[in-house]
Design a protein around this motif. Sequence first.
Motif, PDB file in Angstrom:
ATOM      1  N   UNK A  22       2.375  -8.159 -18.544  1.00 22.78           N
ATOM      2  CA  UNK A  22       1.097  -8.117 -19.264  1.00 22.78           C
ATOM      3  C   UNK A  22      -0.081  -7.948 -18.325  1.00 22.78           C
ATOM      4  N   UNK A  23       0.174  -7.720 -17.046  1.00 16.64           N
ATOM      5  CA  UNK A  23      -0.909  -7.581 -16.066  1.00 16.64           C
ATOM      6  C   UNK A  23      -1.377  -6.135 -15.956  1.00 16.64           C
ATOM      7  N   UNK A  24      -2.513  -5.963 -15.307  1.00 21.92           N
ATOM      8  CA  UNK A  24      -3.052  -4.628 -15.042  1.00 21.92           C
ATOM      9  C   UNK A  24      -2.846  -4.295 -13.569  1.00 21.92           C
ATOM     10  N   UNK A  25      -2.529  -3.021 -13.305  1.00 19.25           N
ATOM     11  CA  UNK A  25      -2.282  -2.573 -11.943  1.00 19.25           C
ATOM     12  C   UNK A  25      -3.155  -1.368 -11.655  1.00 19.25           C
ATOM     13  N   UNK A  26      -3.516  -1.182 -10.398  1.00 18.64           N
ATOM     14  CA  UNK A  26      -4.441  -0.114 -10.025  1.00 18.64           C
ATOM     15  C   UNK A  26      -3.973   0.570  -8.752  1.00 18.64           C
ATOM     16  N   UNK A  27      -4.444   1.772  -8.536  1.00 19.64           N
ATOM     17  CA  UNK A  27      -4.117   2.519  -7.326  1.00 19.64           C
ATOM     18  C   UNK A  27      -5.060   2.112  -6.203  1.00 19.64           C
ATOM     19  N   UNK A  28      -4.516   1.987  -5.011  1.00 21.68           N
ATOM     20  CA  UNK A  28      -5.326   1.630  -3.852  1.00 21.68           C
ATOM     21  C   UNK A  28      -4.648   2.170  -2.609  1.00 21.68           C
ATOM     22  N   UNK A  29      -5.184   1.843  -1.460  1.00 21.27           N
ATOM     23  CA  UNK A  29      -4.615   2.282  -0.193  1.00 21.27           C
ATOM     24  C   UNK A  29      -4.555   1.101   0.764  1.00 21.27           C
ATOM     25  N   UNK A  30      -3.587   1.146   1.664  1.00 19.48           N
ATOM     26  CA  UNK A  30      -3.432   0.067   2.625  1.00 19.48           C
ATOM     27  C   UNK A  30      -3.314   0.662   4.021  1.00 19.48           C
ATOM     28  N   UNK A  31      -3.911  -0.020   4.983  1.00 18.78           N
ATOM     29  CA  UNK A  31      -3.903   0.437   6.371  1.00 18.78           C
ATOM     30  C   UNK A  31      -2.803  -0.296   7.115  1.00 18.78           C
ATOM     31  N   UNK A  32      -1.834   0.460   7.621  1.00 22.53           N
ATOM     32  CA  UNK A  32      -0.716  -0.148   8.345  1.00 22.53           C
ATOM     33  C   UNK A  32      -1.101  -0.397   9.797  1.00 22.53           C
ATOM     34  N   UNK A  33      -0.305  -1.207  10.455  1.00 21.37           N
ATOM     35  CA  UNK A  33      -0.519  -1.490  11.871  1.00 21.37           C
ATOM     36  C   UNK A  33       0.765  -2.063  12.453  1.00 21.37           C
ATOM     37  N   UNK A  34       1.039  -1.730  13.695  1.00 23.19           N
ATOM     38  CA  UNK A  34       2.204  -2.285  14.386  1.00 23.19           C
ATOM     39  C   UNK A  34       1.851  -3.512  15.207  1.00 23.19           C
ATOM     40  N   UNK A  42      -9.970  -0.086   2.062  1.00 22.31           N
ATOM     41  CA  UNK A  42     -11.405  -0.171   1.793  1.00 22.31           C
ATOM     42  C   UNK A  42     -12.044  -1.292   2.610  1.00 22.31           C
ATOM     43  N   UNK A  43     -11.358  -2.430   2.679  1.00 20.32           N
ATOM     44  CA  UNK A  43     -11.896  -3.548   3.463  1.00 20.32           C
ATOM     45  C   UNK A  43     -11.869  -3.230   4.950  1.00 20.32           C
ATOM     46  N   UNK A  44     -10.824  -2.507   5.394  1.00 16.78           N
ATOM     47  CA  UNK A  44     -10.733  -2.135   6.807  1.00 16.78           C
ATOM     48  C   UNK A  44     -11.850  -1.188   7.187  1.00 16.78           C
ATOM     49  N   UNK A  59      -2.628   5.285   6.790  1.00 14.27           N
ATOM     50  CA  UNK A  59      -3.093   4.865   5.468  1.00 14.27           C
ATOM     51  C   UNK A  59      -2.053   5.270   4.432  1.00 14.27           C
ATOM     52  N   UNK A  60      -1.574   4.300   3.651  1.00 15.78           N
ATOM     53  CA  UNK A  60      -0.555   4.539   2.635  1.00 15.78           C
ATOM     54  C   UNK A  60      -1.122   4.281   1.250  1.00 15.78           C
ATOM     55  N   UNK A  90       6.034  -0.980 -16.150  1.00 19.21           N
ATOM     56  CA  UNK A  90       6.283   0.420 -15.802  1.00 19.21           C
ATOM     57  C   UNK A  90       5.266   0.974 -14.807  1.00 19.21           C
ATOM     58  N   UNK A  91       4.186   0.221 -14.526  1.00 17.68           N
ATOM     59  CA  UNK A  91       3.208   0.651 -13.528  1.00 17.68           C
ATOM     60  C   UNK A  91       3.343  -0.105 -12.212  1.00 17.68           C
ATOM     61  N   UNK A  92       4.240  -1.092 -12.169  1.00 17.82           N
ATOM     62  CA  UNK A  92       4.496  -1.801 -10.914  1.00 17.82           C
ATOM     63  C   UNK A  92       5.600  -1.027 -10.193  1.00 17.82           C
ATOM     64  N   UNK A  93       5.177   0.058  -9.533  1.00 17.35           N
ATOM     65  CA  UNK A  93       6.105   1.067  -9.049  1.00 17.35           C
ATOM     66  C   UNK A  93       5.477   1.777  -7.860  1.00 17.35           C
ATOM     67  N   UNK A  94       6.293   2.486  -7.071  1.00 18.23           N
ATOM     68  CA  UNK A  94       5.757   3.336  -6.014  1.00 18.23           C
ATOM     69  C   UNK A  94       4.810   4.369  -6.635  1.00 18.23           C
TER      70      UNK A  94
END
Length: 380
Positions: A22-34, A42-44, A59-60, A90-94
Motif C-alpha cells: 500500500x506504499x508509494x514508490x518513486x524514481x531516484x538516483x543513487x551515487x555509488x562509492x567504493x 540529489x543530496x550528494x 550514478x545508478x 509491482x513498483x518495488x522493482x528494478x
Amino acid sequence: PPKKKRNMASSVREIVFNSASVCSYESSSILTSSTSDWTDYAKSSSMQDEGEEGGGGEVLSCTSLQEGVTIRIAPMERRVGGWAEEHFHDKLVIPSGENKMRGVVVMLEAMARECVAVALSPLPTFIMGKTYVVHFGASGNLSTVLRRRLPNENEAIDTTFPCRVCTRSKWSSYWVVLQKGQLSAGIGKRVGHGCIGTLDDGMYDQLRPGMDAVHYVGLGNSALGRSATDLKVRNVRVMAVPPQGIDLTPMSESDIFKSSQDVNDAALLAQYEEECAKAKARAVKFGVEYKEPPKPDAFLRYSEARRLRDNPDAGFITGIDTLSKEEQEKAARRKRRFEEEDVKRKRDSGDMEDVENTEDGEDVVVTDNKKSKDPLPLEQ
C-alpha cells in the motif's frame, strides 16, 4: 489508513503503513562509492555544491520508498514461508530500462528485534523454487540465513551465518546483492562492504530461463512464536547491479557483534579485541600470517541467554520434575540398587540377621520389622 507521527526535532512527518503493497514508490538516483556510503544523488550534488566531498562513483537509477514513509510489518503467517501479496508491490522493482540480467541490489534501514526478511523474486509474489530470501537476525537474532526453497517445499538451498545484526531501539542499515548466482547480504550503507556471507547458487543461475531473473523485492517479518513483535522498515532502494559488478569485503567477527552490543557485550568485545591485538603483534614479531582468533564462547553463551530472556517460549523448563513417570522409575531403580548392595555387603560380612528371602527368592532388607519393595517416598 496510514498513521502519521510528527518528530518535534524535524518538520518531516513520518507516515506509517502496515505493508509494502500500500506504499508509494518513486524514481531516484543513487551515487555509488567504493570507499564511502552510497548516498542519494540529489543530496550528494547538494553537498558538492556546498564544497563538501561527494565521494565520487557511478550514478545508478533506482526505485525508492517515498521519503518519510515507514512500513510497520507484522509477523508473517506460516504458509508458503509466510509470504503473501501484501509483502510485495509491482513498483518495488528494478527501474524500467535497467538490465535486470546483471542482478539486483537492495538497500534498506530497519528497526527490529529479529527476523528482517527480504525477498527477491521474478514476480511481485513468492514463487517456490525461484524466490530468494534473506533473513537478517533469524533464530532470535543469533544468525542470518540466505535461502532458496526448492519446488518440493521440503528442501532448500541455504546457508547460515552466526551473528547479531538487528537492533530494536535504533535504525540499522542492510544491503542485499544477487549477482551471477551469488546471493550476498551485509550491513551498512556501503554496498559490498561488511558482507555477512554469500550463498553460491551458480548452477541454478546458469540453467534458469531469462524470464526467471529476479527483479521484484518483498519485505517481510519472519519472527515466529507468541513473543514475535512488529518491525519497521524505511529508506528502501532497489536497483540493478552496476556493469562492473560489486566487490565484496567480508566483515570481521568482532564487527558483526558490534552491531547489537550492550554493556556486557562491550566488555566481552574489549577482551576479544585485546586478544586480536596480541595475535597481530605475534604475527609481526615472528613474520607469520595473522589469523583472527576464533570467536569466544562467551559471546554465544550470552547471546543464548538473552534470546531466552527476550523470546521466552512456553515449555522452557529448568530443574527436574520428580513426579514424572521417568523420574519415579529412576528412583525405584536407585532404591533396588542400594538394597542389592546392602545385601551383598551383609553377606560378605556374615551378618545375615537383617536379610530375609521372599517367596520368589528375592533378598529383602528388613528395617524396623517392616518389608518393603517400594521406592523411597518422593516428598521429603
